[in-house]
Design an enzyme around this catalytic site. Structure first.
Site, mmCIF file in Angstrom:
data_model
loop_
_atom_site.group_PDB
_atom_site.id
_atom_site.type_symbol
_atom_site.label_atom_id
_atom_site.label_comp_id
_atom_site.label_asym_id
_atom_site.label_seq_id
_atom_site.Cartn_x
_atom_site.Cartn_y
_atom_site.Cartn_z
ATOM 1 C CG ASP A 140 10.076 13.108 0.989
ATOM 2 O OD1 ASP A 140 10.750 13.434 1.988
ATOM 3 O OD2 ASP A 140 9.146 12.288 1.035
ATOM 4 C CD GLN A 166 -2.943 0.988 2.309
ATOM 5 O OE1 GLN A 166 -3.297 -0.115 2.686
ATOM 6 N NE2 GLN A 166 -3.409 2.106 2.826
ATOM 7 N N GLY A 167 0.618 2.146 -0.920
ATOM 8 C CA GLY A 167 1.387 3.381 -0.993
ATOM 9 C C GLY A 167 0.453 4.558 -0.908
ATOM 10 C CG PHE A 181 -4.611 8.131 0.856
ATOM 11 C CD1 PHE A 181 -5.193 7.976 2.095
ATOM 12 C CD2 PHE A 181 -3.690 9.151 0.678
ATOM 13 C CE1 PHE A 181 -4.885 8.828 3.136
ATOM 14 C CE2 PHE A 181 -3.377 10.009 1.715
ATOM 15 C CZ PHE A 181 -3.973 9.846 2.947
ATOM 16 N N GLY A 182 -3.362 4.427 -1.993
ATOM 17 C CA GLY A 182 -3.616 3.466 -3.044
ATOM 18 C C GLY A 182 -3.024 2.116 -2.722
ATOM 19 C CG LEU A 183 -4.884 -1.233 -2.190
ATOM 20 C CD1 LEU A 183 -6.062 -2.171 -2.416
ATOM 21 C CD2 LEU A 183 -4.119 -1.637 -0.945
ATOM 22 C CG LEU A 184 2.081 -0.110 -4.701
ATOM 23 C CD1 LEU A 184 3.470 -0.152 -4.088
ATOM 24 C CD2 LEU A 184 2.131 0.570 -6.055
ATOM 25 C CE LYS A 221 0.606 5.334 -4.923
ATOM 26 N NZ LYS A 221 1.633 6.346 -4.552
#
Length: 425
Positions: free
Chosen positions: A178, A46-47, A49-52, A72
């Site tokens: 970042d 999970q990255g 608010f999404g799923l990988l 993603k």
């Protein structure tokens, strides 16, 4: 802007205004904007608010464990993936990266390639997706597994790879904002190649080639990951090329000496900012505080000095910075052999280790940072498990307001440290 929580949170939880993606079954087929079909495998992480998902080009067979891609997926009204897509679509198309590599005679460039994106309807809901290369482990895991220290040769080699990456994205109008070990991932197939990922805070600092001017915004202070973020970011200034290099410098120093002097007070962003201001004004003392044994890598002082004198809109001399790191390799009787050795570090004793307090991360809003002339939108990530492509971000409670400093030029004046930590700012 809310701070970022420490790693290790297992259960995902999103702020009220963000929706988490529902999990799709293996075999689900997505069609991108170019009408190319992609088949999903299992969800592997999970990255934000999404799923990988593991993924492959659509075929009659299932997606196997060695799939070369990940996809993603996020609800379409969420902002983070939208902002990443802006960077990937403008600066990370395979032919664009390939042309750059050819012109520079490079074997590889550590910028992930954009393979496709689109929308997908499921159970009456609309989702946005992006196809990316699959990567291996992240450097933060390797750093911690090696006693929080990398060898001097390895750090200098990583620095050279980062300079290649930053020169590319900077020359394509973006800054990353970042940089850190958890956003540096090894290639899935080649452990000697490292890639900079997570462009959720990437900022288009020079639309149409014209850099934006220095401007402080007290509402946007301390964007980024607090131990590494730049002095400009602490003061609410939009990310810049010099800021990326400053962040990179902090990362390299931490990798060499295990921790930065302000890491025991990360809960107080003003203390961290003022510590960085003092360190910028006296780089020698900064490095002495990092390397207690006195065995200070000379190239780190030279690198930070070059960053210090850069103006906000200046283009860095990347070749000069490379020369500084290459001279560092020469001083230890080594060269850049392109092989990354993550074995036991042999650096001299440095600062004692401490527990790292909670970190802070910006919340990115629905509007992309490169779509406006204002400071980049902040983002907040939800806690999650980390499985593939370094997909682990977290959220934190709100911070206290920050007092604005007077700004007469692009080089802010030093303020005295408040010296007192404050809870979760």
């Amino acid at each position: 802007m809310p701070p970022k929580k420490a790693d290790g949170v297992k259960k995902a939880r999103a702020p009220a205004k963000r929706k988490l993606a529902e999990e799709f079954p293996s075999g689900e087929v997505l069609t991108d904007n170019a009408k190319k079909k992609w088949k999903l495998g299992s969800a592997v992480g999970q990255g934000g608010f999404g799923l990988l998902y593991l993924a492959n080009e659509d075929s009659s067979g299932p997606v196997t464990a060695d799939a070369p891609y990940v996809i993603k997926v996020e609800p379409s009204d969420n902002g983070p993936l939208f902002s990443e897509l802006k960077f990937y679509m403008r600066a990370a198309k395979p032919d664009l990266i390939g042309a750059w590599m050819k012109s520079k005679k490079m074997e590889y460039l550590g910028v992930p390639k954009y393979w496709g994106s689109g929308f997908h309807e499921k159970n009456g809901k609309r989702y946005r997706f992006m196809v990316m290369d699959r990567f291996g482990t992240d450097l933060q895991k390797l750093f911690e597994g090696n006693g929080k220290k990398f060898s001097r040769k390895l750090v200098l080699q990583l620095g050279l790879r980062l300079l290649d990456i930053l020169e590319y994205i900077h020359d394509h109008e973006y800054v990353h904002a970042d940089i850190k070990a958890s956003n540096l991932l090894l290639s899935y197939t080649n452990p000697n190649q490292v890639f900079l990922v997570d462009y959720g805070l990437a900022y288009r600092y020079a639309p149409e080639g014209v850099p934006k001017e220095y401007k402080e915004d007290p509402k946007r202070c301390h964007d980024g990951t607090i131990e590494f973020t730049s002095i400009d970011a602490h003061k609410g200034v939009s990310p810049s090329r010099r800021a990326d290099l400053e962040i990179m410098g902090y990362c390299m120093i931490q990798w060499l000496c295990s921790r930065l002097p302000w890491e025991d007070k990360l809960q107080d962003p003003l203390y961290v900012r003022d510590s960085k201001l003092r360190c910028r004004d006296n780089i020698d003392e900064f490095l002495k505080s990092c390397f207690a044994s006195g065995n200070i890598p000379a190239e780190m002082g030279k690198f930070m000095q070059e960053v210090k004198v850069l103006g906000y809109t200046d283009r860095p001399d990347y070749d000069k910075l490379r020369g500084i790191l290459q001279q560092g390799l020469k001083s230890i009787g080594s060269t850049d052999d392109k092989k990354l050795d993550f074995g036991v570090a042999t650096n001299s004793t440095s600062l004692p280790s401490v527990k790292t307090p909670k970190r802070k991360k910006a919340e990115e809003k629905g509007q992309s940072a490169d779509e406006t002339d204002s400071t980049p939108a902040k983002k907040r990530r939800a806690p999650q498990k980390k499985e593939v492509n370094g997909a682990k971000k977290t959220a934190s409670p709100a911070k206290r307001p920050v007092k604005k400093e007077t700004q007469a030029s692009s080089e802010p004046a030093v303020k005295k440290s408040r010296g007192r930590p404050k809870k979760n700012s």
